[in-house]
Each structure stands twice: as C-alpha cells, then as structure tokens.
Design a protein around this motif. Sequence first.
Motif, PDB file in Angstrom:
ATOM      1  N   LYS A 111       0.847  -1.190   0.000  1.00  0.00           N
ATOM      2  CA  LYS A 111       0.000   0.000   0.000  1.00  0.00           C
ATOM      3  C   LYS A 111       0.878   1.234   0.000  1.00  0.00           C
ATOM      4  O   LYS A 111       1.979   1.222   0.556  1.00  0.00           O
ATOM      5  CB  LYS A 111      -0.865   0.051   1.260  1.00  0.00           C
ATOM      6  CG  LYS A 111      -1.849  -1.066   1.384  1.00  0.00           C
ATOM      7  CD  LYS A 111      -2.583  -0.962   2.704  1.00  0.00           C
ATOM      8  CE  LYS A 111      -3.381  -2.229   2.939  1.00  0.00           C
ATOM      9  NZ  LYS A 111      -3.878  -2.315   4.298  1.00  0.00           N
ATOM     10  N   ALA A 112       0.378   2.287  -0.606  1.00  0.00           N
ATOM     11  CA  ALA A 112       1.069   3.574  -0.566  1.00  0.00           C
ATOM     12  C   ALA A 112       0.034   4.679  -0.383  1.00  0.00           C
ATOM     13  O   ALA A 112      -0.992   4.693  -1.055  1.00  0.00           O
ATOM     14  CB  ALA A 112       1.862   3.797  -1.853  1.00  0.00           C
ATOM     15  N   ASP A 113       0.296   5.579   0.554  1.00  0.00           N
ATOM     16  CA  ASP A 113      -0.554   6.735   0.818  1.00  0.00           C
ATOM     17  C   ASP A 113       0.245   7.999   0.488  1.00  0.00           C
ATOM     18  O   ASP A 113       1.436   8.070   0.756  1.00  0.00           O
ATOM     19  CB  ASP A 113      -0.951   6.795   2.295  1.00  0.00           C
ATOM     20  CG  ASP A 113      -1.788   5.612   2.719  1.00  0.00           C
ATOM     21  OD1 ASP A 113      -2.732   5.278   1.990  1.00  0.00           O
ATOM     22  OD2 ASP A 113      -1.491   5.016   3.769  1.00  0.00           O
ATOM     23  N   THR A 114      -0.447   8.976  -0.053  1.00  0.00           N
ATOM     24  CA  THR A 114       0.197  10.261  -0.330  1.00  0.00           C
ATOM     25  C   THR A 114      -0.859  11.356  -0.307  1.00  0.00           C
ATOM     26  O   THR A 114      -2.027  11.098  -0.586  1.00  0.00           O
ATOM     27  CB  THR A 114       0.949  10.222  -1.686  1.00  0.00           C
ATOM     28  OG1 THR A 114       1.737  11.392  -1.818  1.00  0.00           O
ATOM     29  CG2 THR A 114      -0.003  10.106  -2.850  1.00  0.00           C
ATOM     30  N   PRO A 115      -0.467  12.567   0.035  1.00  0.00           N
ATOM     31  CA  PRO A 115      -1.437  13.661   0.013  1.00  0.00           C
ATOM     32  C   PRO A 115      -1.838  14.004  -1.418  1.00  0.00           C
ATOM     33  O   PRO A 115      -1.024  13.953  -2.331  1.00  0.00           O
ATOM     34  CB  PRO A 115      -0.702  14.833   0.661  1.00  0.00           C
ATOM     35  CG  PRO A 115       0.687  14.418   0.884  1.00  0.00           C
ATOM     36  CD  PRO A 115       0.822  12.986   0.558  1.00  0.00           C
ATOM     37  N   GLN A 116      -3.094  14.350  -1.578  1.00  0.00           N
ATOM     38  CA  GLN A 116      -3.617  14.687  -2.896  1.00  0.00           C
ATOM     39  C   GLN A 116      -3.133  16.074  -3.289  1.00  0.00           C
ATOM     40  O   GLN A 116      -3.226  17.021  -2.515  1.00  0.00           O
ATOM     41  CB  GLN A 116      -5.140  14.631  -2.871  1.00  0.00           C
ATOM     42  CG  GLN A 116      -5.767  14.639  -4.222  1.00  0.00           C
ATOM     43  CD  GLN A 116      -7.230  14.254  -4.132  1.00  0.00           C
ATOM     44  OE1 GLN A 116      -7.742  13.978  -3.064  1.00  0.00           O
ATOM     45  NE2 GLN A 116      -7.893  14.243  -5.259  1.00  0.00           N
ATOM     46  N   GLU A 117      -2.585  16.193  -4.495  1.00  0.00           N
ATOM     47  CA  GLU A 117      -2.032  17.472  -4.951  1.00  0.00           C
ATOM     48  C   GLU A 117      -3.057  18.342  -5.629  1.00  0.00           C
ATOM     49  O   GLU A 117      -3.062  19.550  -5.443  1.00  0.00           O
ATOM     50  CB  GLU A 117      -0.869  17.217  -5.900  1.00  0.00           C
ATOM     51  CG  GLU A 117       0.309  16.568  -5.235  1.00  0.00           C
ATOM     52  CD  GLU A 117       1.433  16.271  -6.213  1.00  0.00           C
ATOM     53  OE1 GLU A 117       1.373  16.748  -7.352  1.00  0.00           O
ATOM     54  OE2 GLU A 117       2.351  15.549  -5.817  1.00  0.00           O
ATOM     55  N   SER A 118      -3.904  17.754  -6.466  1.00  0.00           N
ATOM     56  CA  SER A 118      -4.863  18.559  -7.224  1.00  0.00           C
ATOM     57  C   SER A 118      -6.030  18.925  -6.329  1.00  0.00           C
ATOM     58  O   SER A 118      -6.562  18.112  -5.608  1.00  0.00           O
ATOM     59  CB  SER A 118      -5.341  17.803  -8.463  1.00  0.00           C
ATOM     60  OG  SER A 118      -5.929  16.590  -8.077  1.00  0.00           O
ATOM     61  N   SER A 119      -6.454  20.171  -6.395  1.00  0.00           N
ATOM     62  CA  SER A 119      -7.555  20.628  -5.540  1.00  0.00           C
ATOM     63  C   SER A 119      -8.878  20.480  -6.271  1.00  0.00           C
ATOM     64  O   SER A 119      -8.975  20.663  -7.474  1.00  0.00           O
ATOM     65  CB  SER A 119      -7.343  22.090  -5.154  1.00  0.00           C
ATOM     66  OG  SER A 119      -7.300  22.887  -6.307  1.00  0.00           O
ATOM     67  N   GLY A 120      -9.891  20.122  -5.513  1.00  0.00           N
ATOM     68  CA  GLY A 120     -11.217  20.046  -6.046  1.00  0.00           C
ATOM     69  C   GLY A 120     -11.548  18.739  -6.761  1.00  0.00           C
ATOM     70  O   GLY A 120     -12.662  18.548  -7.199  1.00  0.00           O
ATOM     71  N   THR A 121     -10.615  17.848  -6.867  1.00  0.00           N
ATOM     72  CA  THR A 121     -10.875  16.575  -7.533  1.00  0.00           C
ATOM     73  C   THR A 121     -10.867  15.475  -6.486  1.00  0.00           C
ATOM     74  O   THR A 121      -9.843  15.217  -5.877  1.00  0.00           O
ATOM     75  CB  THR A 121      -9.795  16.265  -8.590  1.00  0.00           C
ATOM     76  OG1 THR A 121      -9.722  17.363  -9.473  1.00  0.00           O
ATOM     77  CG2 THR A 121     -10.121  15.008  -9.347  1.00  0.00           C
ATOM     78  N   GLU A 122     -11.982  14.883  -6.252  1.00  0.00           N
ATOM     79  CA  GLU A 122     -12.085  13.811  -5.261  1.00  0.00           C
ATOM     80  C   GLU A 122     -12.078  12.480  -5.991  1.00  0.00           C
ATOM     81  O   GLU A 122     -12.797  12.286  -6.958  1.00  0.00           O
ATOM     82  CB  GLU A 122     -13.371  13.967  -4.440  1.00  0.00           C
ATOM     83  CG  GLU A 122     -13.477  13.022  -3.274  1.00  0.00           C
ATOM     84  CD  GLU A 122     -12.464  13.296  -2.191  1.00  0.00           C
ATOM     85  OE1 GLU A 122     -12.158  12.370  -1.420  1.00  0.00           O
ATOM     86  OE2 GLU A 122     -11.956  14.427  -2.093  1.00  0.00           O
ATOM     87  N   VAL A 123     -11.291  11.549  -5.508  1.00  0.00           N
ATOM     88  CA  VAL A 123     -11.197  10.226  -6.120  1.00  0.00           C
ATOM     89  C   VAL A 123     -12.323   9.361  -5.603  1.00  0.00           C
ATOM     90  O   VAL A 123     -12.527   9.275  -4.390  1.00  0.00           O
ATOM     91  CB  VAL A 123      -9.827   9.583  -5.775  1.00  0.00           C
ATOM     92  CG1 VAL A 123      -9.757   8.190  -6.353  1.00  0.00           C
ATOM     93  CG2 VAL A 123      -8.712  10.447  -6.264  1.00  0.00           C
ATOM     94  N   PRO A 124     -13.106   8.729  -6.471  1.00  0.00           N
ATOM     95  CA  PRO A 124     -14.171   7.851  -5.992  1.00  0.00           C
ATOM     96  C   PRO A 124     -13.592   6.654  -5.257  1.00  0.00           C
ATOM     97  O   PRO A 124     -12.563   6.125  -5.650  1.00  0.00           O
ATOM     98  CB  PRO A 124     -14.901   7.427  -7.262  1.00  0.00           C
ATOM     99  CG  PRO A 124     -14.019   7.765  -8.392  1.00  0.00           C
ATOM    100  CD  PRO A 124     -13.058   8.807  -7.922  1.00  0.00           C
ATOM    101  N   ALA A 125     -14.256   6.227  -4.183  1.00  0.00           N
ATOM    102  CA  ALA A 125     -13.751   5.146  -3.347  1.00  0.00           C
ATOM    103  C   ALA A 125     -13.884   3.786  -4.003  1.00  0.00           C
ATOM    104  O   ALA A 125     -13.195   2.858  -3.634  1.00  0.00           O
ATOM    105  CB  ALA A 125     -14.482   5.152  -2.008  1.00  0.00           C
ATOM    106  N   ASP A 126     -14.760   3.613  -4.984  1.00  0.00           N
ATOM    107  CA  ASP A 126     -14.973   2.290  -5.561  1.00  0.00           C
ATOM    108  C   ASP A 126     -13.896   1.918  -6.575  1.00  0.00           C
ATOM    109  O   ASP A 126     -13.785   0.778  -6.979  1.00  0.00           O
ATOM    110  CB  ASP A 126     -16.349   2.181  -6.215  1.00  0.00           C
ATOM    111  CG  ASP A 126     -16.557   3.190  -7.341  1.00  0.00           C
ATOM    112  OD1 ASP A 126     -15.662   4.042  -7.534  1.00  0.00           O
ATOM    113  OD2 ASP A 126     -17.603   3.116  -7.994  1.00  0.00           O
ATOM    114  N   GLY A 127     -13.045   2.803  -7.011  1.00  0.00           N
ATOM    115  CA  GLY A 127     -11.914   2.546  -7.888  1.00  0.00           C
ATOM    116  C   GLY A 127     -12.296   2.192  -9.254  1.00  0.00           C
ATOM    117  O   GLY A 127     -11.745   1.572 -10.022  1.00  0.00           O
TER     118      GLY A 127
END
Length: 127
Positions: A111-127
């Motif tokens: 697994k890898a976690d990182t802070p999101q760089e782009s603002s206003g774009t939310e990644v859907p949880a279902d992938g």
Amino acid sequence: MGARAGFGRQAGAITAEFAVALPAVVLLLAFLLAGGAAGLTQLRLEEAARAGARALARGESNSAVTGIVQRSAGEGAATGIASDGGWVRVEASARVGGALGILIPWTLSAKADTPQESSGTEVPADG
C-alpha cells in the motif's frame, strides 16, 4: 584385486549417499528460488503502489493508475484505489510466481498513501 574390490564398494556407497541427499538439495534450492521470487514480487508491488499513488495524487484517472500499477507489478496485479480526505491510497496485490508459486498460493500486497495534490478533484472510493 582386493584393492579394486574395496574401491567398488566405496563408489557404491558414495552413489547411494548422493542419491539420498540429492532430493533434499533440490528441495532446498526450490525453496530458495521461491523466497527470491517472493522478495522480487514484493519489491515490484511496493514500487507499483508508490507510482500509482503519485499518479493518483497528481489527478490521473483510476484507469490510468491501474495501468501504471500493472505495468510496474505485472499484468496479474490487482489494484485498489481509495481516497480519505486529502489523502489517496493505492494498494497493489499479486500472486507469487516461480518454482513453488503454483503449488503454494502466496498473495502479496503493498500500500502507498500520499497527500492529494490537485484541488477540487475527489477520487471515488470504488476505484
């Protein structure tokens, strides 16, 4: 003639000892190769998860991230994508190949976690 007869018996004993020891040596070699394959698979998965997390944090699409992970970890790698607040997570998992990978169903993941760089774009949880 007595010396030659004694040598023949010794050669037969050495052959018998070799025949008994050979399967153990082959099994040990197979386990060493399987361990090496597992280590290599784990390293590839960790690098794939990091590369996928970086791409996702930059705003790449889920399908692009899955492609990046599969290019890095292999076509059989599964990809999980999640977002939690300002963080994104990519998980890569795959089965271990190699000599014993077929007989022993090893599945490794990273697994890898990182802070999101782009603002206003939310990644859907279902992938």
